[in-house]
Structures are given as structure tokens and as C-alpha cells.
Design a protein around this motif. Structure first.
Motif, PDB file in Angstrom:
ATOM      1  N   GLY A  77       9.844  -7.959   8.543  1.00 32.92           N
ATOM      2  CA  GLY A  77       9.171  -6.973   9.387  1.00 32.92           C
ATOM      3  C   GLY A  77       9.460  -7.235  10.852  1.00 32.92           C
ATOM      4  O   GLY A  77       8.805  -8.063  11.491  1.00 32.92           O
ATOM      5  N   ASP A 151       5.374  -4.056   5.158  1.00 34.07           N
ATOM      6  CA  ASP A 151       4.591  -3.162   4.305  1.00 34.07           C
ATOM      7  C   ASP A 151       3.659  -3.973   3.408  1.00 34.07           C
ATOM      8  O   ASP A 151       4.087  -4.922   2.748  1.00 34.07           O
ATOM      9  CB  ASP A 151       5.516  -2.285   3.471  1.00 34.07           C
ATOM     10  N   LYS A 152       2.402  -3.599   3.398  1.00 33.46           N
ATOM     11  CA  LYS A 152       1.395  -4.420   2.718  1.00 33.46           C
ATOM     12  C   LYS A 152       1.567  -4.474   1.200  1.00 33.46           C
ATOM     13  O   LYS A 152       1.387  -5.538   0.602  1.00 33.46           O
ATOM     14  CB  LYS A 152      -0.018  -3.939   3.088  1.00 33.46           C
ATOM     15  N   LYS A 191      -3.753   0.333   1.471  1.00 33.16           N
ATOM     16  CA  LYS A 191      -3.188  -0.794   2.215  1.00 33.16           C
ATOM     17  C   LYS A 191      -4.105  -2.013   2.209  1.00 33.16           C
ATOM     18  O   LYS A 191      -3.661  -3.121   1.864  1.00 33.16           O
ATOM     19  CB  LYS A 191      -2.836  -0.372   3.635  1.00 33.16           C
TER      20      LYS A 191
END
Length: 232
Positions: A77, A151-152, A191
Motif C-alpha cells: 500500500g 485494502d482491508k 471494511k
């Protein structure tokens, strides 16, 4: 005076004034390059600018990299490169950072500011699916430090690829593990629900010693245990 009671919440609520004092006294106020990167991120991507790590978290990343004497780092990320810049600044001589992202647009801004900060030679950006990037890396333990802030729903997958690749004593950091407090909601949105599932997954992993800190949006720190050492 704070009570000497381990079951009592002891974290101060940070007012803007107290937060400014914290950054100043802790020498964590962003320098001109980082401050300009924050400004450009807000102008270029206002709806996602909140994804930049907090200044105190960025300062901690640099501190931990230097403390470990890290030479091999992976980041999942990149966004606009704030955390990458902080990680790269702490690298030991000859060290390198591989950072993974899917956005050529966001990382173009990152590349610009890495160049301004003089750390381009320490950073390799790999665009594409992060799981594919991680799986293509050597499988043996070789990483000194890894940082997950992507991204969770992907957190558990990234964790499972990174933990075996950490050297004994290596550190894995995971951002947003309190997710604005929503991880304890009765019916969390997708999320925070994914983050809560990750938190439980990490808590049960006996390959690491783990702590969770109420820093920024929650930071989990996991140390890969050497052979024969058991979780605290």
C-alpha cells in the motif's frame, strides 16, 4: 493523576492543541518535503487524502527502521508515498524498500516526492496485485520489516505471505487496526469487519509476539519469534 489500574483506559484524548504539542515536543512535525506531500495529496486526491499515515506514525516508522538497522523492507500500500518516504529514510546503508500498489496515478506523486527527498535509489515500486508480488519473492525468511496499509479485506492474505518471510526478530506493522473504533460495532460495515477478522487472525498466530497500539487509527506490531521462543 492517572490511576495505576491496568483495566482503566489511560489514553488521553488529543485535542488539536495537544496533538500539535505532541508533534513538536516529540520532534515529529513533518519536515518541508513531507508537509508539501501532504498538501499536494489533499489537492490532488481530496476524497482519499485521509489515507496518508499520521505524522507521528510516519516518524515512528523511521524510528523503528533505524532501531532495527533494517536493510530489507516490504510495504503493501504505497498511496502517494508518505510512509514509503519515512521507511526509506530510516534504511541502513545499502538497504532497499519494495513497495506495492495498484495505482499508477497515485504513485506518480509518490515518485516525485521520493526524488525530492533523495530516496529514489532505495525504493522499488511494483505495480500490480500485491499478493502476486509477495508470492514472487523468495520464500525463506529474509525481511527485516514489513508494513501493511492497503485494502482491508486483503490483510489476512498479506499477513500470511509476509510472516514466513520475516527473519527471526523481524517486525511486521499493520495500520488501521482500530478502524475509527468501528471494529467493535455490533454489525460493522465490510471494511471494519474485515479488519476485525484480521485482528482475531493475528491474535491467534503463535509465530509472532504481538501488541496493538492506539496510535492514529490503530497500529499492530508483530515481532517474528525466533525458534524456541514463545509468544508473551
Amino acid at each position: 493523576m492517572l490511576r495505576n489500574d491496568t483495566l482503566t483506559a489511560r489514553n488521553l484524548a488529543l485535542t488539536p492543541e495537544l496533538h500539535a504539542y505532541l508533534l513538536d515536543q516529540g520532534r515529529m512535525t513533518p519536515d518541508p518535503v513531507l508537509a508539501e506531500l501532504i498538501e499536494h495529496t489533499h489537492k490532488a486526491i481530496p476524497d482519499q487524502a485521509h489515507m496518508t499515515v499520521a505524522p507521528e506514525e510516519g516518524a515512528l516508522l523511521t524510528f523503528l527502521v533505524r532501531l532495527l538497522g533494517a536493510r530489507s523492507i516490504v510495504e503493501v500500500g504505497t498511496f502517494t508515498g508518505y510512509s514509503s518516504l519515512c521507511l526509506a529514510r530510516g534504511l541502513a546503508p545499502g538497504g532497499s524498500l519494495i513497495t506495492c500498489d495498484v495505482s499508477a496515478e497515485w504513485t506518480a506523486l509518490a515518485r516525485d516526492f521520493w526524488a525530492r527527498a533523495g530516496v529514489t535509489d532505495r525504493i522499488e515500486l511494483r505495480l500490480g496485485d500485491a499478493l502476486d508480488t509477495l508470492r514472487a519473492m523468495p520464500a525463506e525468511p529474509h525481511l527485516d520489516l514489513a508494513f501493511i496499509d492497503a485494502d482491508k479485506p486483503g490483510y489476512i492474505g498479506y499477513w500470511e505471505e509476509l510472516v514466513p518471510r520475516l527473519r527471526p526478530g523481524g517486525l511486521l506493522l499493520v495500520d488501521n487496526t482500530l478502524f475509527n473504533g468501528e471494529v467493535i460495532d455490533d454489525k460493522p460495515a465490510p471494511k471494519p469487519a474485515a479488519v476485525r477478522a484480521f485482528n482475531e487472525h493475528a491474535r491467534k498466530d503463535d509465530r509472532v509476539q504481538l501488541v496493538m497500539l492506539p496510535l492514529a487509527d490503530g497500529l499492530t506490531m508483530a515481532r517474528r519469534l525466533p525458534s524456541g521462543e514463545f509468544p508473551a
